[in-house]
Design an enzyme around this catalytic site. Structure first.
Site, PDB file in Angstrom:
ATOM      1  N   SER A   1       0.833  -1.205   0.000  1.00 49.43           N
ATOM      2  CA  SER A   1       0.000   0.000   0.000  1.00 49.43           C
ATOM      3  C   SER A   1       0.870   1.259   0.000  1.00 49.43           C
ATOM      4  O   SER A   1       1.663   1.473   0.925  1.00 49.43           O
ATOM      5  CB  SER A   1      -0.908  -0.008   1.236  1.00 49.43           C
ATOM      6  OG  SER A   1      -1.483   1.256   1.416  1.00 49.43           O
TER       7      SER A   1
ATOM      8  N   HIS B   1      -1.046  -1.022  -4.372  1.00 40.70           N
ATOM      9  CA  HIS B   1      -2.360  -0.622  -3.841  1.00 40.70           C
ATOM     10  C   HIS B   1      -2.286   0.859  -3.513  1.00 40.70           C
ATOM     11  O   HIS B   1      -1.451   1.290  -2.717  1.00 40.70           O
ATOM     12  CB  HIS B   1      -2.667  -1.447  -2.584  1.00 40.70           C
ATOM     13  CG  HIS B   1      -4.018  -1.189  -1.979  1.00 40.70           C
ATOM     14  ND1 HIS B   1      -5.178  -1.815  -2.405  1.00 40.70           N
ATOM     15  CD2 HIS B   1      -4.380  -0.370  -0.969  1.00 40.70           C
ATOM     16  CE1 HIS B   1      -6.190  -1.392  -1.668  1.00 40.70           C
ATOM     17  NE2 HIS B   1      -5.742  -0.526  -0.796  1.00 40.70           N
TER      18      HIS B   1
ATOM     19  N   ASP C   1      -4.063   4.081  -2.048  1.00 33.68           N
ATOM     20  CA  ASP C   1      -5.156   4.503  -1.157  1.00 33.68           C
ATOM     21  C   ASP C   1      -5.473   5.984  -1.312  1.00 33.68           C
ATOM     22  O   ASP C   1      -4.732   6.831  -0.825  1.00 33.68           O
ATOM     23  CB  ASP C   1      -4.766   4.225   0.303  1.00 33.68           C
ATOM     24  CG  ASP C   1      -4.873   2.762   0.648  1.00 33.68           C
ATOM     25  OD1 ASP C   1      -3.939   2.229   1.281  1.00 33.68           O
ATOM     26  OD2 ASP C   1      -5.887   2.137   0.275  1.00 33.68           O
TER      27      ASP C   1
ATOM     28  N   MET D   1      -7.810   8.997  -0.269  1.00 33.96           N
ATOM     29  CA  MET D   1      -8.737   9.338   0.821  1.00 33.96           C
ATOM     30  C   MET D   1      -9.139  10.806   0.720  1.00 33.96           C
ATOM     31  O   MET D   1      -8.283  11.665   0.474  1.00 33.96           O
ATOM     32  CB  MET D   1      -8.063   9.099   2.173  1.00 33.96           C
ATOM     33  CG  MET D   1      -7.590   7.674   2.376  1.00 33.96           C
ATOM     34  SD  MET D   1      -6.687   7.546   3.942  1.00 33.96           S
ATOM     35  CE  MET D   1      -6.104   5.850   3.833  1.00 33.96           C
TER      36      MET D   1
ATOM     37  N   HIS E   1      -7.756   2.359  -4.629  1.00 38.93           N
ATOM     38  CA  HIS E   1      -8.795   2.145  -3.614  1.00 38.93           C
ATOM     39  C   HIS E   1      -9.360   3.502  -3.254  1.00 38.93           C
ATOM     40  O   HIS E   1      -8.715   4.281  -2.557  1.00 38.93           O
ATOM     41  CB  HIS E   1      -8.154   1.445  -2.393  1.00 38.93           C
ATOM     42  CG  HIS E   1      -9.077   1.256  -1.244  1.00 38.93           C
ATOM     43  ND1 HIS E   1      -8.633   0.893   0.005  1.00 38.93           N
ATOM     44  CD2 HIS E   1     -10.425   1.372  -1.137  1.00 38.93           C
ATOM     45  CE1 HIS E   1      -9.667   0.791   0.839  1.00 38.93           C
ATOM     46  NE2 HIS E   1     -10.758   1.083   0.169  1.00 38.93           N
TER      47      HIS E   1
ATOM     48  N   MET F   1     -11.357   5.763  -1.235  1.00 37.43           N
ATOM     49  CA  MET F   1     -12.089   5.994   0.003  1.00 37.43           C
ATOM     50  C   MET F   1     -12.615   7.422  -0.092  1.00 37.43           C
ATOM     51  O   MET F   1     -12.141   8.360   0.562  1.00 37.43           O
ATOM     52  CB  MET F   1     -11.174   5.789   1.212  1.00 37.43           C
ATOM     53  CG  MET F   1     -10.880   4.314   1.437  1.00 37.43           C
ATOM     54  SD  MET F   1      -9.441   3.998   2.455  1.00 37.43           S
ATOM     55  CE  MET F   1      -8.161   4.109   1.197  1.00 37.43           C
TER      56      MET F   1
ATOM     57  N   MET G   1     -12.373  -4.954   3.886  1.00 41.42           N
ATOM     58  CA  MET G   1     -11.573  -4.176   4.838  1.00 41.42           C
ATOM     59  C   MET G   1     -11.459  -4.925   6.152  1.00 41.42           C
ATOM     60  O   MET G   1     -12.479  -5.320   6.739  1.00 41.42           O
ATOM     61  CB  MET G   1     -12.211  -2.810   5.075  1.00 41.42           C
ATOM     62  CG  MET G   1     -12.233  -1.880   3.878  1.00 41.42           C
ATOM     63  SD  MET G   1     -10.613  -1.595   3.165  1.00 41.42           S
ATOM     64  CE  MET G   1      -9.750  -0.812   4.525  1.00 41.42           C
TER      65      MET G   1
ATOM     66  N   ASP H   1      -7.632  -6.150   3.079  1.00 41.70           N
ATOM     67  CA  ASP H   1      -6.924  -4.879   3.205  1.00 41.70           C
ATOM     68  C   ASP H   1      -6.991  -4.314   4.624  1.00 41.70           C
ATOM     69  O   ASP H   1      -8.067  -3.943   5.093  1.00 41.70           O
ATOM     70  CB  ASP H   1      -7.575  -3.878   2.229  1.00 41.70           C
ATOM     71  CG  ASP H   1      -6.872  -2.547   2.197  1.00 41.70           C
ATOM     72  OD1 ASP H   1      -7.390  -1.621   1.551  1.00 41.70           O
ATOM     73  OD2 ASP H   1      -5.801  -2.423   2.819  1.00 41.70           O
TER      74      ASP H   1
END
Ligand code: DX5
Ligand code: ZN
Length: 218
Positions: free
Chosen positions: A7, A32, A34, A36, A65, A67, A136, A172
């Site tokens: 990640s 990966h 992330d 956010m 990913h 979020m 998650m 994850d």
């Protein structure tokens, strides 16, 4: 073979390209990413411009990913930036099917993520439309949290729901040498790991090797 997905947000952003090369050379399978927004999760991280830099630094598949509240607003930008897979949260949009179709129309792999408090059955209506389910095992927003062990039952439930469909089951959050084996035993195909990779005392290559070994013991 189980895929390992370091990640990005756990990497050293002062030498991001170097760290992406390191995980690629260490045998990682996926990066990966992330993203956010500070609304869907209580943290603000990285966006499409940083993904473009990661894209330039590695040939590995990049799973974005999201979020992000109302992720439909940013799917095109992440696709353009070079994401191979775009994962949106069940909880982040009332128009989940439309968001998944939007991702697929851009020629990308589509994934759906579920938070720890969201039951597996909420995946039923969308499962046949996605390439990946992201379960998650922490409450999203931060790396370095503890693996929520009751999520192992949800991973098993999602594995049963997937059956023989060609859908990747990705786990994850809080994945490390101690939890990797259990996650794989429960049904994980892909293990996301941030802290366990980039904060390993012996470096990225040792971290990847240790995760690979742990995952193979299931
Ligand atoms: C949390 C992210 C995870 C996290 C993984 O919101 O979705 O990908 O960064 O980091 P670790 O492995 O440290 O839990
Ligand atoms: Zn993630």
């Amino acid at each position: 073979m189980v895929k390992l997905a370091p990640s990005v947000i756990a990497a050293d952003f002062g030498r991001l390209a170097e760290q992406m090369c390191a995980v690629e050379h260490a045998g990682a399978d996926v990066v990966h990413f992330d993203a956010m927004d500070g609304c869907f999760v209580p943290n603000l991280s990285i966006g499409p411009m940083v993904l473009e830099a990661v894209r330039r630094a590695t040939r590995l598949r990049i799973d974005a990913h999201l979020m992000i509240e109302a992720p439909e607003r940013y799917i095109d930008a992440f696709a353009k930036a070079g994401a191979d897979t775009i994962v949106v949260h069940v909880e982040a949009t009332p128009h989940l099917h439309r968001a998944i179709e939007q991702i697929k129309h851009l020629g990308k792999l589509a994934g759906v993520a579920v938070n720890p408090g969201t039951p597996a059955f909420q995946l039923e209506a969308i499962l046949g439309s996605v390439d990946q389910v992201l379960v998650m095992t922490v409450n999203p927003g931060f790396g370095g949290q503890r693996f929520i062990r009751p999520m192992l039952h949800k991973i098993e439930a999602v594995r049963r729901m997937i059956g023989s469909q060609a859908i990747e089951l990705c786990v994850d959050g809080g994945v490390d040498a101690a939890t990797a084996r259990d996650a794989v035993s429960a049904g994980a195909d892909v293990l996301v790991a941030g802290t366990a990779v980039f904060s390993h005392p012996n470096g990225v290559a040792a971290a990847i090797a240790q995760l690979r070994e742990s995952a193979s013991k299931h």
